[in-house]
Design an enzyme around this catalytic site. Sequence first.
Site, PDB file in Angstrom:
ATOM      1  N   TRP A 281    -127.983  -2.969  -5.256  1.00  0.00           N
ATOM      2  CA  TRP A 281    -127.744  -4.378  -5.595  1.00  0.00           C
ATOM      3  C   TRP A 281    -128.857  -4.812  -6.561  1.00  0.00           C
ATOM      4  CZ3 TRP A 281    -130.239  -8.847  -2.712  1.00  0.00           C
ATOM      5  CH2 TRP A 281    -129.755 -10.070  -3.174  1.00  0.00           C
TER       6      TRP A 281
ATOM      7  N   ASP B  33    -130.908  -3.287   4.786  1.00  0.00           N
ATOM      8  CA  ASP B  33    -130.321  -4.519   4.260  1.00  0.00           C
ATOM      9  C   ASP B  33    -128.887  -4.567   4.802  1.00  0.00           C
ATOM     10  OD1 ASP B  33    -129.267  -6.619   2.878  1.00  0.00           O
ATOM     11  OD2 ASP B  33    -129.788  -5.892   0.884  1.00  0.00           O
TER      12      ASP B  33
ATOM     13  N   LYS C   5    -121.327 -13.374   3.721  1.00  0.00           N
ATOM     14  CA  LYS C   5    -119.991 -12.769   3.583  1.00  0.00           C
ATOM     15  C   LYS C   5    -119.201 -12.831   4.881  1.00  0.00           C
ATOM     16  CE  LYS C   5    -122.205 -11.267  -0.009  1.00  0.00           C
ATOM     17  NZ  LYS C   5    -121.983 -10.869  -1.372  1.00  0.00           N
TER      18      LYS C   5
HETATM   19  N1  PGU Z   1    -128.049  -7.629   0.012  1.00  0.00           N
HETATM   20  C1  PGU Z   1    -126.967  -7.117  -0.557  1.00  0.00           C
HETATM   21  C2  PGU Z   1    -126.739  -5.655  -0.481  1.00  0.00           C
HETATM   22  C3  PGU Z   1    -126.044  -7.971  -1.192  1.00  0.00           C
HETATM   23  O1  PGU Z   1    -124.965  -7.447  -1.749  1.00  0.00           O
HETATM   24  C4  PGU Z   1    -126.297  -9.346  -1.244  1.00  0.00           C
HETATM   25  C5  PGU Z   1    -125.359 -10.285  -1.954  1.00  0.00           C
HETATM   26  C6  PGU Z   1    -127.442  -9.823  -0.608  1.00  0.00           C
HETATM   27  C7  PGU Z   1    -128.299  -8.942   0.018  1.00  0.00           C
HETATM   28  C8  PGU Z   1    -127.850 -11.260  -0.571  1.00  0.00           C
HETATM   29  O2  PGU Z   1    -126.926 -12.146  -0.193  1.00  0.00           O
HETATM   30  P1  PGU Z   1    -127.328 -13.593   0.345  1.00  0.00           P
HETATM   31  O3  PGU Z   1    -126.276 -14.492  -0.166  1.00  0.00           O
HETATM   32  O4  PGU Z   1    -128.676 -13.913  -0.148  1.00  0.00           O
HETATM   33  O5  PGU Z   1    -127.291 -13.475   1.818  1.00  0.00           O
HETATM   34  N2  PGU Z   1    -124.738  -9.777  -3.073  1.00  0.00           N
HETATM   35  C9  PGU Z   1    -123.570 -10.410  -3.649  1.00  0.00           C
HETATM   36  C10 PGU Z   1    -123.742 -11.890  -3.915  1.00  0.00           C
HETATM   37  C11 PGU Z   1    -124.206 -12.353  -5.229  1.00  0.00           C
HETATM   38  C12 PGU Z   1    -125.663 -12.091  -5.456  1.00  0.00           C
HETATM   39  O6  PGU Z   1    -125.965 -11.185  -6.233  1.00  0.00           O
HETATM   40  O7  PGU Z   1    -126.496 -12.758  -4.814  1.00  0.00           O
HETATM   41  C13 PGU Z   1    -123.118  -9.577  -4.838  1.00  0.00           C
HETATM   42  O8  PGU Z   1    -122.158  -9.968  -5.477  1.00  0.00           O
HETATM   43  O9  PGU Z   1    -123.673  -8.497  -5.062  1.00  0.00           O
END
Ligand code: PGU
Length: 466
Positions: free
Chosen positions: A194, A275, A311
């Site tokens: 990510w 994570d 999510k």
């Molecule tokens: N860790 C991972 C692996 C994730 O995919 C995401 C969110 C988070 C943590 C953090 O999410 P929080 O909303 O802070 O709880 N990834 C999504 C959301 C968009 C972003 O980049 O924040 C994504 O689309 O990859």
Amino acid sequence: MASTMLSLPCTSSSASLSMHQLNKGKVKLGSSDSSICINNDRNSPFTKIKSFGRISMTVATNVSRFEGVTMAPPDPILGVSEAFKADTHEMKLNLGVGAYRTEELQPYVLKVVKKAENLMLERGENKEYLPIEGLAAFNKVTAELLFGTDNPVIQKQRVATVQGLSGTGSLRLAAALIERYFPGAKVLISSPTWGNHKNIFNDARVPWSEYRYYDPKTVGLDFEGMIADIKAAPEGSFVLLHGCAHNPTGIDPTPEQWKQIADVIQEKNHIPFFDVAYQGFASGSLDEDAASVRLFAARGIELLVAQSYSKNLGLYSERIGAMNIVCSSADAAARVKSQLKRIARPMYSNPPIHGARIVANVVGDPGLFSEWKAEMEMMAGRIKNVRQKLFDSLSAKDKSGKDWSFILKQIGMFSFTGLNKAQSDNMTNKWHVYMTKDGRISLAGLSLAKCEYLADAIFDSYHNVS
Ligand code: PGU
């Protein structure tokens, strides 16, 4: 040229003092008399207004103190949604951000969340500050959801849990703890991962390097590369692992591979750092998706886990999550928790209450809890359906022998298509399909009705763009 209204007392000494300060700040005034700069032209921006012993004038500043601040690039994930909004094409599709949409491609507020919010209104709960570590009822249920209520780490109070600003804020808290208490220790991050992981550790000044994860040849896990890189890392490194539904690849280790990963981590005295942003979203089962974390905890390994409810409960903008640090004793956990609070206090003081109450109400109430599980299965099920339909459409279209079955093997919200940057650009520029430039598409933003169109776009981009 920016202009500023100034009001100066009408004495020459204070006026000239002000001029000195203005000049130091590179402020330019219009045509001047001997002590202060006043322009008598009514149409000029430098106009004198005299009133009650004070002189007011407009001064122009043409050099900003922020001249050295350069324009930041758009965020590779959240920036995609901004570009999508600006597009007026009727077939446009936002597969950038990992956010669940209904079959009508609308955002979805879970029914169980609405029920929990109604309960909160009925109870007339207040808006007092939370303690630095967050809502006690939330911290209790979040750790239990992750490890299981009967887990010895919970029973023996070996987990330091603090409410965080969702997954991101929780990761950032732990990164600050690592920087403070493990100076020089490296965090190993999967390649790819990510996008924000690197930003988080960079900003916390924690060094990181990558371990192999994705094999483009098999569009699967490079398990041998992963193990070799974890083995080669300096003893006592932190190993960042996606608990389930790896982002962006959608490829998770098998239960057998998780055991081998745990073996190497133990052998090297590394510290696993999970994570968990998709518990319940990968398989549809909260317990199954926590199996990797529980395997490590059962071995008595000290570990870190960041949790997010963005999510699985659809609480994206409520910013609710937690950092859990499993320690080898209750005493160490109490000390670690005290330091996490110390880090949080000057950063944001204490976390927001609304999302914490929703989670506490839903997880803490057996009726609401089972309703949540049913809704999560429904969401995970819809994503599985579009995954299948996308695969069917692509396979029916493509007679070149290209194997698209990797789409079915990936799990969670995303599919890692293997499209390169030029091909991903074609998806957006020609087909109005918005996605991240690493070739990731969020299937949570796809409807059955749009699968055929998406398959056309992928087919064209893959075969006609090099
Ligand atoms: N860790 C991972 C692996 C994730 O995919 C995401 C969110 C988070 C943590 C953090 O999410 P929080 O909303 O802070 O709880 N990834 C999504 C959301 C968009 C972003 O980049 O924040 C994504 O689309 O990859």
